[in-house]
Design an enzyme around this catalytic site. Sequence first.
Site, PDB file in Angstrom:
ATOM      1  N   TRP A 357      -6.705  -7.287  -4.293  1.00 31.82           N
ATOM      2  CA  TRP A 357      -6.709  -7.421  -2.710  1.00 31.82           C
ATOM      3  C   TRP A 357      -7.271  -5.980  -2.145  1.00 31.82           C
ATOM      4  O   TRP A 357      -7.491  -5.884  -1.041  1.00 31.82           O
ATOM      5  CB  TRP A 357      -5.037  -6.857  -2.548  1.00 31.82           C
ATOM      6  CG  TRP A 357      -4.485  -5.577  -3.097  1.00 31.82           C
ATOM      7  CD1 TRP A 357      -4.772  -4.865  -4.048  1.00 31.82           C
ATOM      8  CD2 TRP A 357      -3.837  -4.645  -2.116  1.00 31.82           C
ATOM      9  NE1 TRP A 357      -4.055  -3.657  -3.935  1.00 31.82           N
ATOM     10  CE2 TRP A 357      -3.486  -3.595  -2.623  1.00 31.82           C
ATOM     11  CE3 TRP A 357      -3.284  -4.908  -0.744  1.00 31.82           C
ATOM     12  CZ2 TRP A 357      -2.512  -2.628  -2.420  1.00 31.82           C
ATOM     13  CZ3 TRP A 357      -2.678  -3.865  -0.085  1.00 31.82           C
ATOM     14  CH2 TRP A 357      -2.165  -2.748  -1.031  1.00 31.82           C
ATOM     15  N   ASP A 358      -7.847  -5.300  -3.133  1.00 32.21           N
ATOM     16  CA  ASP A 358      -8.721  -3.884  -2.686  1.00 32.21           C
ATOM     17  C   ASP A 358      -9.767  -4.213  -1.559  1.00 32.21           C
ATOM     18  O   ASP A 358      -9.981  -3.720  -0.762  1.00 32.21           O
ATOM     19  CB  ASP A 358      -9.469  -3.236  -3.863  1.00 32.21           C
ATOM     20  CG  ASP A 358      -8.352  -2.831  -4.851  1.00 32.21           C
ATOM     21  OD1 ASP A 358      -7.401  -3.438  -5.129  1.00 32.21           O
ATOM     22  OD2 ASP A 358      -8.681  -1.951  -5.813  1.00 32.21           O
ATOM     23  N   GLU A 488       3.267   0.193  -7.429  1.00 36.69           N
ATOM     24  CA  GLU A 488       3.578  -0.658  -8.772  1.00 36.69           C
ATOM     25  C   GLU A 488       4.454   0.145  -9.530  1.00 36.69           C
ATOM     26  O   GLU A 488       4.770  -0.466 -10.629  1.00 36.69           O
ATOM     27  CB  GLU A 488       2.274  -0.891  -9.453  1.00 36.69           C
ATOM     28  CG  GLU A 488       1.245  -1.785  -8.890  1.00 36.69           C
ATOM     29  CD  GLU A 488      -0.059  -1.847  -9.315  1.00 36.69           C
ATOM     30  OE1 GLU A 488      -0.301  -1.027 -10.158  1.00 36.69           O
ATOM     31  OE2 GLU A 488      -0.735  -3.000  -9.285  1.00 36.69           O
ATOM     32  N   LYS A 591       3.717   5.293  -6.543  1.00 36.39           N
ATOM     33  CA  LYS A 591       2.465   5.247  -7.018  1.00 36.39           C
ATOM     34  C   LYS A 591       1.497   5.407  -5.913  1.00 36.39           C
ATOM     35  O   LYS A 591       0.371   6.185  -5.867  1.00 36.39           O
ATOM     36  CB  LYS A 591       2.041   4.085  -7.736  1.00 36.39           C
ATOM     37  CG  LYS A 591       0.823   4.101  -8.396  1.00 36.39           C
ATOM     38  CD  LYS A 591       0.399   2.811  -9.220  1.00 36.39           C
ATOM     39  CE  LYS A 591      -0.713   2.821  -9.920  1.00 36.39           C
ATOM     40  NZ  LYS A 591      -1.291   1.593 -10.643  1.00 36.39           N
ATOM     41  N   GLN A 592       1.530   4.500  -5.050  1.00 36.25           N
ATOM     42  CA  GLN A 592       0.774   4.538  -3.893  1.00 36.25           C
ATOM     43  C   GLN A 592       1.450   3.952  -2.478  1.00 36.25           C
ATOM     44  O   GLN A 592       2.760   3.360  -2.294  1.00 36.25           O
ATOM     45  CB  GLN A 592      -0.413   3.623  -4.105  1.00 36.25           C
ATOM     46  CG  GLN A 592       0.051   1.927  -4.225  1.00 36.25           C
ATOM     47  CD  GLN A 592      -0.953   1.260  -4.826  1.00 36.25           C
ATOM     48  OE1 GLN A 592      -0.623   1.092  -6.136  1.00 36.25           O
ATOM     49  NE2 GLN A 592      -1.919   0.536  -4.264  1.00 36.25           N
TER      50      GLN A 592
HETATM   51  C1  BGC Z   1      -3.499  -0.437  -7.901  1.00 31.21           C
HETATM   52  C2  BGC Z   1      -3.470  -1.858  -7.207  1.00 31.21           C
HETATM   53  C3  BGC Z   1      -5.120  -2.004  -7.199  1.00 31.21           C
HETATM   54  C4  BGC Z   1      -5.807  -1.833  -8.600  1.00 31.21           C
HETATM   55  C5  BGC Z   1      -6.986  -2.001  -8.568  1.00 31.21           C
HETATM   56  C6  BGC Z   1      -3.976  -0.264  -9.121  1.00 31.21           C
HETATM   57  O1  BGC Z   1      -4.033   0.810  -9.829  1.00 31.21           O
HETATM   58  O2  BGC Z   1      -2.061  -0.083  -8.250  1.00 31.21           O
HETATM   59  O3  BGC Z   1      -3.009  -1.733  -5.962  1.00 31.21           O
HETATM   60  O4  BGC Z   1      -5.268  -3.236  -6.702  1.00 31.21           O
HETATM   61  O5  BGC Z   1      -5.438  -0.625  -9.391  1.00 31.21           O
HETATM   62  O6  BGC Z   1      -7.893  -1.113  -7.917  1.00 31.21           O
END
Ligand code: BGC
Length: 763
Positions: A357-358, A488, A591-592
């Site tokens: 999704w990035d 996550e 986490k984010q």
């Molecule tokens: C992030 C995801 C991301 C993936 C790839 C993961 O650590 O939590 O949001 O899509 O890394 O960058």
Amino acid sequence: MLNLFEIHDWKIIEQEFNPSKQKQAESIFSIGNGSFGQRANFEEKYTGDTLQGSYVGGVYYPDKTRVGWWKNGYPEYFAKVLNSCNWIGINIEIDGEYLDIHQQEILSFRRELDMKSGTLSRRMRVRFKSGKEIEVESLRFCSMHDEQVAAIRFIVTPLNFSGNVKFTPYLDGNVMNHDSNYDEFFWEEDSHKVDVKKGFICSKTKKTNFIVSTAMRFSFWKNDDLLEIEPKNLSKAFYVENSFDYFLEEGNHYTLKKYVSIVSTINHSEGEVISKSIDNVRQAYMNGFDYLLKNHTSVWEEIWSKADIVIEGDLAAQQAIRFNIFQLYQTYTGKNDKLNIGPKGFTGEKYGGATYWDTEAYCLPFYLKTADPRVARQLLIYRYNQLDKAIENAQKLGFNRGAALYPMVTMNGEECHNEWEITFEEIHRNGAISFAIYNYIRHTGDVEYLEKYGRPVLVAIARFWAQRFNYSQAKNAYVMLGVTGPNEYENNVNNNWYTNYIARWCIEYSLKVDNSLEKTLGSVLNEEEKQHWKAIIENTYFPLLEGTNIFLQQDGFMDKEQLEVSDLSLNERPINQHWSWDRILRSIFIKQADVLQGLYLFEDHFEDQVIEDNFNFYEPKTVHESSLSPCVHVIIAAKIGNLSKAYELYLRTSRLDLDDYNHEADEGLHITSMAGTWMSIVEGMAGVRILEDGLKINPVIPECWTKYSFQILVKRNPIYISISKEGFQIENKGETSLNLEIAGQKTELKSNEKMNQSFLLKT
Ligand code: BGC
């Protein structure tokens, strides 16, 4: 934070060779051209610790997913990006001793990545065990102009002797992946051939049958004179070489120019790849190194003229933003609709080179504002081309009537992640794709795209959401159970605010688009479906902390132990390296950006105070252990006037790899989050927002910057924006007028008009 490499506005420089940092440097100094990429491994033999990496866009291996208890919906395989033919190889031998700086005394060493010209160079002086000293100077690039071509100029100068030196340029397809299970080898040989000063290797991937042909040619020079040589040829499975001894005279420069072409079945038919690579390399050889380099550099010149950000007064920030922009353009150029942007680009094996999704959530805004709209369109067409697979994917999970669930991780439209418990339920990725379509339309007004490609994707995604929500009698509203939000660090939660919000928005936007196209093309929705969608839009459940403005990340969020990041000791961080997964999942630590991700995307839907309150609630709980996190916080921090936080997080995101904040640059760079860094300046510091009918700007300037400036594309008009301590200037370099909104005031900026605004706003 210690700067690992020298600070310079256009270059990354390493002045001294540090073997323990070689893998990090190999990532940082990587070069690529959107089609293929190469870590900064040395041309010559190197027996120290290294991660050999040469990656060809779109070429992968489906590694079988192994689980004890197979469940419906598990992905069949995990895609691995493949380390492919080593095309840089040039061995040097003196009296039987290989040049290998892990074994020899290094008298001087300098490695440079020149981001302006897109070249990697190295100059070093080495003493062999015999006492013989040579200087080596190499320069290489992956041509941005001829996307199947790369070239190396490798100069050897004997410093204290005249004598024989053996040169062996070679191609080696006998390469492994570092992440290969049980030393599995992913390639089969197709063919190889070697001839005088040239050769090729053609290999085929196991299972996926991608064919990659790598061809080389070279010439050899003394100073400016072309030399006649008669190399010995050697070939065996996966390997071709030409070697020759030459008597070098002390103080003279001997140059080997190696030309390479890499062609794969991603772009060409099976029967064509070999001949195409041979033709390309012949042409490259005839054109010569300088000519190829000039064309390559002129492409970079063009990119920088559109995409550069100039920061005055803060060299570290300047270097960092250019590094981010440079890496993004090396990874994706938009020339091929089969390619996308892997989180590590061409700089490492992690994340398998797959699409996440990035791309839509982070990279698309960058390309929309800095490149021709065709580049962003190509990214969207990629998803359109995979719509059937997304529908199939949803069907496997029990959805029907054309509902689509795009994969969280994919190479060809099929789901291929290997972390089921984290990734499977991150269905919010569907939302990022719809939002990207909306964003593209608001930047470009490309109705033809919307009619043909956009609407089918939007509708299929909305159909998924409409089926994924369920009506809760208890809450008397539509709820969404069992999801993982962007954070996550908690899985299988109910009513993740972000997912509910973006899902509802997708349904609403799809309905709006279908309505708008109804007159000309008819609706693709039936009445019953429309009514169902409207019922969800009007009655979606959103968890709220009672009596406050705070949107709860999910139903159970307040049951967690209420801690803040400041309660963690330094030796527990990052928590993903110190805590058990069980402990992480139960903890409050984020986490984010999650709720904040939603407030960032939909800020116009909320009062400033609501955004500020949520930022102040969530930021202290966020550990930013995803590289995608700090940039969203920068943008919101700048918006709410928390400039010191914005700057602190900006430095963290922009120098994440250069200063190796997360101690993982050796595995590759965080390419997709680099787009977030760019967003932190344009949308964060400069407060740029694209409106459906124009542009809004509300800039701030960090204390230590004296000025910063950049150009963005808005409705196809290049808009130049420059911000200093006193105020800012906007210039419309385009052909049509632009509606502007500054501090709530609407105005118009005509074509070729400039406007100055003093800082009565924020500082
Ligand atoms: C992030 C995801 C991301 C993936 C790839 C993961 O650590 O939590 O949001 O899509 O890394 O960058």
